[in-house]
Motif scaffolding. Structure first.
Motif, PDB file in Angstrom:
ATOM      1  N   PHE A  15       0.849  -1.202   0.000  1.00  0.00           N
ATOM      2  CA  PHE A  15       0.000   0.000   0.000  1.00  0.00           C
ATOM      3  C   PHE A  15       0.879   1.244   0.000  1.00  0.00           C
ATOM      4  CE2 PHE A  15      -1.791   2.644   3.688  1.00  0.00           C
ATOM      5  CZ  PHE A  15      -2.353   3.615   2.887  1.00  0.00           C
ATOM      6  N   ALA A  16       1.925   1.199   0.760  1.00  0.00           N
ATOM      7  CA  ALA A  16       2.721   2.402   0.919  1.00  0.00           C
ATOM      8  C   ALA A  16       3.946   2.439   0.034  1.00  0.00           C
ATOM      9  CB  ALA A  16       3.145   2.534   2.368  1.00  0.00           C
ATOM     10  N   VAL A 313      11.406  21.001   0.558  1.00  0.00           N
ATOM     11  CA  VAL A 313      10.005  20.588   0.551  1.00  0.00           C
ATOM     12  C   VAL A 313       9.529  20.438   1.997  1.00  0.00           C
ATOM     13  CG1 VAL A 313      10.505  18.095   0.407  1.00  0.00           C
ATOM     14  CG2 VAL A 313       8.314  18.955  -0.389  1.00  0.00           C
ATOM     15  N   LEU A 314       8.310  20.837   2.224  1.00  0.00           N
ATOM     16  CA  LEU A 314       7.722  20.730   3.565  1.00  0.00           C
ATOM     17  C   LEU A 314       7.753  19.281   4.033  1.00  0.00           C
ATOM     18  CD1 LEU A 314       6.138  22.572   5.636  1.00  0.00           C
ATOM     19  CD2 LEU A 314       4.057  21.745   4.533  1.00  0.00           C
ATOM     20  N   ARG A 315       8.133  19.073   5.245  1.00  0.00           N
ATOM     21  CA  ARG A 315       8.097  17.722   5.804  1.00  0.00           C
ATOM     22  C   ARG A 315       6.641  17.299   5.992  1.00  0.00           C
ATOM     23  NH1 ARG A 315      13.040  16.025   7.725  1.00  0.00           N
ATOM     24  NH2 ARG A 315      14.602  17.686   7.887  1.00  0.00           N
ATOM     25  N   ALA A 316       6.405  16.009   5.835  1.00  0.00           N
ATOM     26  CA  ALA A 316       5.039  15.492   6.015  1.00  0.00           C
ATOM     27  C   ALA A 316       4.528  15.826   7.405  1.00  0.00           C
ATOM     28  CB  ALA A 316       5.002  13.990   5.775  1.00  0.00           C
ATOM     29  N   ILE A 320       1.047  17.999   8.260  1.00  0.00           N
ATOM     30  CA  ILE A 320      -0.113  17.536   9.015  1.00  0.00           C
ATOM     31  C   ILE A 320      -0.477  18.551  10.091  1.00  0.00           C
ATOM     32  CG2 ILE A 320       1.139  16.149  10.727  1.00  0.00           C
ATOM     33  CD1 ILE A 320      -2.103  15.138   9.024  1.00  0.00           C
ATOM     34  N   ILE A 323      -2.741  21.099   8.404  1.00  0.00           N
ATOM     35  CA  ILE A 323      -3.974  20.629   7.765  1.00  0.00           C
ATOM     36  C   ILE A 323      -5.070  20.713   8.804  1.00  0.00           C
ATOM     37  CG2 ILE A 323      -5.179  18.689   6.729  1.00  0.00           C
ATOM     38  CD1 ILE A 323      -2.475  17.664   5.767  1.00  0.00           C
ATOM     39  N   LYS A 328      -8.755  20.275   3.917  1.00  0.00           N
ATOM     40  CA  LYS A 328      -7.343  20.102   3.624  1.00  0.00           C
ATOM     41  C   LYS A 328      -6.936  21.182   2.633  1.00  0.00           C
ATOM     42  CE  LYS A 328      -3.971  16.684   2.464  1.00  0.00           C
ATOM     43  NZ  LYS A 328      -3.691  15.426   1.874  1.00  0.00           N
ATOM     44  N   LYS A 352      12.673  19.917   4.272  1.00  0.00           N
ATOM     45  CA  LYS A 352      13.905  19.162   4.055  1.00  0.00           C
ATOM     46  C   LYS A 352      14.493  19.555   2.702  1.00  0.00           C
ATOM     47  CE  LYS A 352      13.337  14.667   3.099  1.00  0.00           C
ATOM     48  NZ  LYS A 352      12.964  13.255   3.156  1.00  0.00           N
TER      49      LYS A 352
ATOM     50  N   GLN B 177       8.419   8.512   9.682  1.00  0.00           N
ATOM     51  CA  GLN B 177       7.569   9.650   9.318  1.00  0.00           C
ATOM     52  C   GLN B 177       8.393  10.909   9.131  1.00  0.00           C
ATOM     53  OE1 GLN B 177       4.654   9.345  12.608  1.00  0.00           O
ATOM     54  NE2 GLN B 177       3.081   9.232  11.021  1.00  0.00           N
ATOM     55  N   LEU B 180       9.757  11.671   5.686  1.00  0.00           N
ATOM     56  CA  LEU B 180       8.860  11.902   4.553  1.00  0.00           C
ATOM     57  C   LEU B 180       8.598  13.375   4.313  1.00  0.00           C
ATOM     58  CD1 LEU B 180       6.275   9.075   5.295  1.00  0.00           C
ATOM     59  CD2 LEU B 180       8.153   9.020   3.663  1.00  0.00           C
ATOM     60  N   SER B 181       8.304  13.674   3.057  1.00  0.00           N
ATOM     61  CA  SER B 181       7.988  15.051   2.686  1.00  0.00           C
ATOM     62  C   SER B 181       6.477  15.172   2.489  1.00  0.00           C
ATOM     63  CB  SER B 181       8.699  15.420   1.394  1.00  0.00           C
ATOM     64  OG  SER B 181       8.038  14.824   0.287  1.00  0.00           O
ATOM     65  N   GLU B 184       4.432  12.912   0.279  1.00  0.00           N
ATOM     66  CA  GLU B 184       4.321  11.502   0.642  1.00  0.00           C
ATOM     67  C   GLU B 184       3.305  11.314   1.762  1.00  0.00           C
ATOM     68  OE1 GLU B 184       8.692  11.641   1.172  1.00  0.00           O
ATOM     69  OE2 GLU B 184       8.683   9.739   0.092  1.00  0.00           O
ATOM     70  N   MET B 185       2.201  12.012   1.653  1.00  0.00           N
ATOM     71  CA  MET B 185       1.238  11.993   2.756  1.00  0.00           C
ATOM     72  C   MET B 185       0.574  10.625   2.869  1.00  0.00           C
ATOM     73  SD  MET B 185       1.866  14.862   3.999  1.00  0.00           S
ATOM     74  CE  MET B 185       0.729  14.856   5.385  1.00  0.00           C
ATOM     75  N   ARG B 186       0.470   9.911   1.775  1.00  0.00           N
ATOM     76  CA  ARG B 186      -0.138   8.574   1.869  1.00  0.00           C
ATOM     77  C   ARG B 186       0.751   7.663   2.690  1.00  0.00           C
ATOM     78  NH1 ARG B 186      -1.410   3.831  -1.828  1.00  0.00           N
ATOM     79  NH2 ARG B 186      -0.170   4.666  -3.521  1.00  0.00           N
ATOM     80  N   ARG B 187       2.044   7.759   2.467  1.00  0.00           N
ATOM     81  CA  ARG B 187       2.978   6.956   3.254  1.00  0.00           C
ATOM     82  C   ARG B 187       2.926   7.401   4.725  1.00  0.00           C
ATOM     83  NH1 ARG B 187       8.114   7.190  -0.953  1.00  0.00           N
ATOM     84  NH2 ARG B 187       7.217   5.758  -2.458  1.00  0.00           N
ATOM     85  N   TYR B 188       2.851   8.710   4.901  1.00  0.00           N
ATOM     86  CA  TYR B 188       2.772   9.235   6.266  1.00  0.00           C
ATOM     87  C   TYR B 188       1.533   8.685   6.949  1.00  0.00           C
ATOM     88  CZ  TYR B 188       2.773  12.609  10.071  1.00  0.00           C
ATOM     89  OH  TYR B 188       2.783  13.190  11.312  1.00  0.00           O
ATOM     90  N   TRP B 190      -0.055   5.960   6.277  1.00  0.00           N
ATOM     91  CA  TRP B 190       0.113   4.525   6.535  1.00  0.00           C
ATOM     92  C   TRP B 190       0.936   4.298   7.788  1.00  0.00           C
ATOM     93  CZ3 TRP B 190       4.294   1.167   6.695  1.00  0.00           C
ATOM     94  CH2 TRP B 190       3.985  -0.199   6.640  1.00  0.00           C
ATOM     95  N   LEU B 193      -1.147   5.046  10.697  1.00  0.00           N
ATOM     96  CA  LEU B 193      -2.025   3.889  10.907  1.00  0.00           C
ATOM     97  C   LEU B 193      -1.292   2.824  11.715  1.00  0.00           C
ATOM     98  CD1 LEU B 193      -4.525   2.061  10.165  1.00  0.00           C
ATOM     99  CD2 LEU B 193      -3.312   1.485   8.093  1.00  0.00           C
ATOM    100  N   ALA B 218      -4.090  13.224   7.126  1.00  0.00           N
ATOM    101  CA  ALA B 218      -2.925  13.249   6.236  1.00  0.00           C
ATOM    102  C   ALA B 218      -3.299  12.794   4.831  1.00  0.00           C
ATOM    103  CB  ALA B 218      -1.823  12.353   6.794  1.00  0.00           C
ATOM    104  N   TYR B 219      -4.133  11.805   4.768  1.00  0.00           N
ATOM    105  CA  TYR B 219      -4.549  11.260   3.463  1.00  0.00           C
ATOM    106  C   TYR B 219      -5.975  10.773   3.640  1.00  0.00           C
ATOM    107  CZ  TYR B 219      -4.390   8.614  -0.904  1.00  0.00           C
ATOM    108  OH  TYR B 219      -4.640   8.145  -2.167  1.00  0.00           O
TER     109      TYR B 219
END
Lengths: 554, 392
Positions: A15-16, A313-316, A320, A323, A328, A352, B177, B180-181, B184-188, B190, B193, B218-219
């Motif tokens: 999935f990921a 690029v903004l870190r994930a 969050i 958001i 979103k 980053k 996490q 990730l950038s 990559e919010m789907r990975r984040y 996951w 989760l 996130a996603y």
């Protein structure tokens, strides 16, 4: 109801693990990409962090004092004139006096001295400090521009994209800015370059993860090698490598030949086509024209403006946080507006670093685009690596230069056909590359030095280390004294392998390989300079200088 | 036609106006990504390599067995043309997802570069699915030592979670996490989760809800996150919200597991509707099992264990699952079925294997307590059952 264990390890990982970015048919326009954003890979889409070029030159109009033009270009993603709101771009700037010639005497032309020079130069470029122009764009496509570290004090502006702005600094200086879409000013036969280094991802579907299928272990060359069917021009598929890729065939990926490919008339086949692979392509850009007095309180003394670009690029984890629960929407870097001073560092921690851009081809040719080598001005640790890399390239390019009847600075002994040779140690490669590193690069004429000052010609080692665009404000900024839009830097890079002192029946220059007359007389097809001589669109004579984009702006 | 009363008409008009003014609901991230993939797939008919890439991406998004089967078939077609390591790795990966372990192993041994990191990862997955969890963990740790990428961190974290080392697992997930950038919010999501699953394992349902909600922020709209959120909400008594989410997930996936979960949730309130959902679930399981026996056997067995442990198919399914993937989860499942049908000796042997494994199925302690209780009661039950069998 009891919670269930629904975990399915491999399915969830799958999935990921699959890339969420999709490959786009266009080949990479950039020559400087770190691999992770390089859309040349089959599974990496074009990416707004992909920096293309760092142009910089003294503005031609000096009636109002010295000004410097800086233009950082990058992939036009999501589209021309629209910036990605998760990105942060920096143009880093540093102004210094022109120093006395380092390693001026031949006795100093040693590896040890070179590395000492690199180490000494490192201290100038620190992670913190220095001046920068920092840009983020919010969801309404308003650019938030921070001017940080300049003598007159920090300040910020909010500007619309895709139009010229004149901004007044706290110290009263007028700055010109343009943030938006333009025509790609880089004109270049990039596929030809990749053919010369046998770079598989340009020609074949190679996923990013396959790090062993990039530069294949086939000699670099400017002239096609007999039997190198993986990369030689195929008349049955003329666009192979120029937007068309094939599935990667099974190994082996080596070359066991010993001759150049020649046609029935005895002509070599050039790996380059002279065609502009960037024609019709747009970029996004941050273009500024700044008075030198804005950059330094001592403009008469500080005549070298060094600049390089960075994409972050903004870190994930940071995304969050911004958001909202119920919607979103990217809020961009709104928080940076209300802070000053140390808040700039805090802002950067939310991002980053992805890509850096200073010199053309410093990354593509010499750093091999590895992500961990994206250090920009901090590429001094790579000095040893450059020697090794240059040595490797030399065993390919130099014999093919000699085959054309020109002299090379690289000592390839009596090797007449390129060989694939690598080095583990810089000390092993250094004797071969020494003359190349320390030779002066001859300019084609005197236009670079309009004031006729006693400005020494630059030498490759000081051009590539550090990886910045070092603009000499007393010149016209023609590469390597800056980088003007009209400079054919790809051909000039190749010229570094010529024996500048005596390789052309006399001295060579940085424009030798750009002269049609040379190719007309050479036993080669096609008879063309390696790269186009002009951009597909004329540049503008006034700010923002880069031509209008091909696609409409929003 | 009877005219509506003015008040009701008025109410309808107001409702219509409000809905119109609000506009259509914004598509979730999942819906947008799926739609983009489907559009790209429509254009990729003539390009098998691109089609494979897109199908693979779609399958990873939906988790749908039919999508995985399409990937599998296209990989086979392309392998018949040219056997490359890329394709062999994909064959191995999709075979693992379909629980076809022998096919995965067969692909891995044919690799020209078996030491490639991706090959090693798949080898570790194969070992894990075959119950060789220590071997898998060693390989994952070795790969992590070569580079702390987010996926390598996640692999090791998963192993740590299954061993009950939840703090290290959570730290590793958090470190992943941080890599990730914003692209990559789907990975984040996951990874978030996974962090929620750690809490779910420990019955810290409120904390799990927080993680799952964060993952959804996130996603948004991913069925995998939503169904876990529903599960955790139901466990905290927020059944209305859980039901709404389950209904959405069921509408989107038609997955029998979620049909069954919804049935469980509403059983007390609406037993008829629950029974209808259960029938649908069983039909879907049976249909899926007929096409994907290895992939579905374990889940189908779980469903039957929850409904009727002595269902005539439960043993067959559990045994097939155990043969396909002899790890601790399949072993525990088979043990439960054996116990249910009265084969206590085999149940004990299998349980000993579970207890000997460093991996901990979820709720293992409670499962073991239940087992002990059942085994304690079992001799009478077995004897009674045997009497019935013998006509006594």
């Amino acid at each position: 109801m009891q919670p269930r264990d629904t975990f399915v390890p491999s399915a969830l990982l799958a999935f990921a693990l699959i890339a969420t970015l999709f490959a786009v048919a266009a080949f990479a326009a950039d020559h400087n990409d770190p691999n992770a954003v390089n859309s040349i890979f089959a599974d990496i889409a074009e990416n707004p962090a992909d920096l293309y070029d760092m142009f910089g030159w003294p503005a031609d109009d000096r009636s109002d004092g010295d000004k410097v033009v800086l233009a950082l270009t990058f992939a036009s993603i999501p589209r021309t004139g629209v910036f990605d709101t998760d990105m942060l771009y920096r143009i880093r700037i540093d102004a210094d006096p022109r120093v006395g010639r380092p390693l001026g005497s031949e006795s100093e032309h040693t590896l040890k001295a070179l590395l000492r020079y690199a180490k000494a130069t490192t201290k100038k470029y620190k992670i913190k400090g220095g001046q920068e122009i920092r840009v983020t764009v919010d969801a309404q496509q308003q650019a938030h521009v921070d001017f940080i570290g300049f003598p007159g004090g920090d300040f910020a502006e909010t500007l619309a994209l895709n139009r010229v702005h004149t901004v007044r600094s706290p110290g009263g200086h007028e700055l010109e800015l343009y943030l938006g879409g333009r025509d790609d000013a880089f004109f270049n036969d990039l596929p030809g370059f990749f053919r010369s280094i046998n770079y598989a991802p340009q020609f074949y579907d190679v996923p990013h993860a396959q790090s062993d299928r990039r530069e294949l272990p086939i000699p670099k060359t400017l002239l096609e090698l007999e039997g190198n069917d993986l990369f030689n021009f195929d008349p049955a598929m003329p666009r192979h490598g120029q937007g068309v890729k094939k599935p990667m065939p099974p190994p082996p990926y080596t070359w066991s030949g010993d001759a150049y490919k020649k046609d029935a008339n005895g002509n070599f086949r050039f790996v380059y086509s002279g065609k502009d692979a960037q024609a019709g392509i747009d970029i996004n850009a941050i273009i500024v024209e700044l008075p030198l007095a804005f950059i330094t309180p001592r403009p008469q003394r500080d005549r070298i403006v060094s600049a390089w670009g960075e994409s972050w690029v903004l870190r994930a984890a940071s995304k969050i946080e911004i958001i909202p629960d119920d919607s979103k929407q990217g809020l961009g870097s709104w928080f940076s507006r209300t802070f000053g001073g140390g808040a700039h560092q805090k802002q950067l921690k939310r991002y980053k670093l992805v890509d850096t851009d200073g010199l053309p081809f410093a990354d593509a040719a010499l750093s091999e685009r590895w992500d961990e080598r994206q250090l920009g001005a901090r590429n001094l640790p790579l000095a040893r690596r450059f020697v090794i890399r240059f040595g490797h390239l030399g065993w390919g390019f130099a014999p093919s230069i000699s085959a054309l009847g020109l002299g090379s600075c690289f000592d390839h002994g009596d090797v007449e056909v390129p060989v694939h040779r690598t080095y583990k140690l810089a000390v092993e490669a250094f004797p071969r590359v020494k003359r190349c590193f320390f030779q002066e690069l001859n300019m084609p004429d005197d236009s670079w030095n309009p004031k006729g000052l006693d400005i020494p010609l630059r030498r490759p080692f000081e051009v590539f280390i550090p990886n910045v665009n070092a603009i000499d404000m007393d010149t016209n900024g023609s590469w390597p004294f800056g980088r003007r839009l009209e400079d054919q830097v790809a051909t000039r890079f190749l010229s570094i392998f010529l024996d500048q002192a005596d390789g052309c029946g006399g001295p060579c220059t940085l424009e030798t390989l750009g002269q049609q007359s040379l190719w007309d007389a050479a036993p080669i097809e096609p008879k063309t300079p390696p790269n186009p001589l002009h951009n597909d669109k004329p540049f503008l004579s006034e700010f923002p200088y880069l031509a209008e984009p091909h696609h409409p702006l929003p | 036609m009877t005219a509506l009363p003015a008040s009701r008409l008025g109410a309808l008009l107001v409702a219509w106006l409000l809905v119109s003014a609000a506009g259509p609901a914004a598509a979730s991230d999942y819906e947008v990504e799926l739609a983009n993939l489907d559009r790209a797939l429509a254009d990729a008919d003539a390009d098998p390599a691109r089609r494979l890439q897109l199908l693979d991406a779609r399958a990873s998004l939906t988790g749908d067995l039919d999508d995985l089967e399409q990937v599998s078939q296209l990989v086979d077609r392309l392998l018949a043309i040219s056997e490359t390591d890329d394709l062999l790795l994909q064959r191995a990966a999709v075979s693992l997802e379909l629980h076809r372990l022998d096919a995965a192993a067969a692909a891995l041994v044919r690799l020209a570069q078996p030491a490639h990191p991706r090959a090693r990862q798949l080898g570790a997955d194969l070992a894990r699915q075959r119950g060789r969890v220590d071997e898998a963990q060693r390989e994952d740790e070795a790969l992590l030592a070569r580079g702390r990428t987010w996926d390598r961190l996640a692999r090791v974290a998963y192993g740590e979670r299954r061993r009950g080392h939840e703090r290290r697992a959570d730290r590793l997930y958090a470190e992943a996490q941080a890599e990730l950038s914003a692209w990559e919010m789907r990975r984040y999501a996951w990874l978030e989760l996974q962090r929620g699953l750690i809490d779910l394992d420990r019955r810290r349902f409120d904390a799990a809800v927080d993680h799952f909600r964060r993952a959804d922020r996130a996603y948004s709209g991913h069925w995998l996150v939503e169904e876990h959120l529903a599960e955790a909400l139901a466990a905290t008594g927020r059944t209305e919200e859980a039901e709404a989410i389950y209904r959405r997930v069921v509408a989107s996936t038609q997955h029998p597991e979620y049909l069954a979960a919804l049935a469980d949730l509403i059983a007390e309130r609406d037993p008829q509707a629950a029974a209808a959902l259960d029938r649908q679930a069983e039909e879907r399981y049976a249909e899926r099992f007929s096409r994907f026996p290895e992939a579905v056997a374990g889940h189908f067995a779980d469903y039957l264990l929850a409904r009727d442990p002595r269902h005539p198919r439960a043993l067959e399914l559990a045994e097939l699952d155990h043969r396909s993937r002899p790890g601790v989860d399949a072993t525990l499942r088979l043990a439960k079925v054996c116990l249910a049908i009265g084969d206590a000796a085999r149940a004990r042997r299998l349980l000993d294997q579970v207890k000997a494994s460093p991996w901990r199925p979820r709720n293992l302690d409670r499962e073991l307590r239940q087992f002990q209780a059942d085994l304690g009661a079992r001799p009478v039950a077995v004897a009674t059952h045997a009497r019935h069998q013998n006509g006594g």
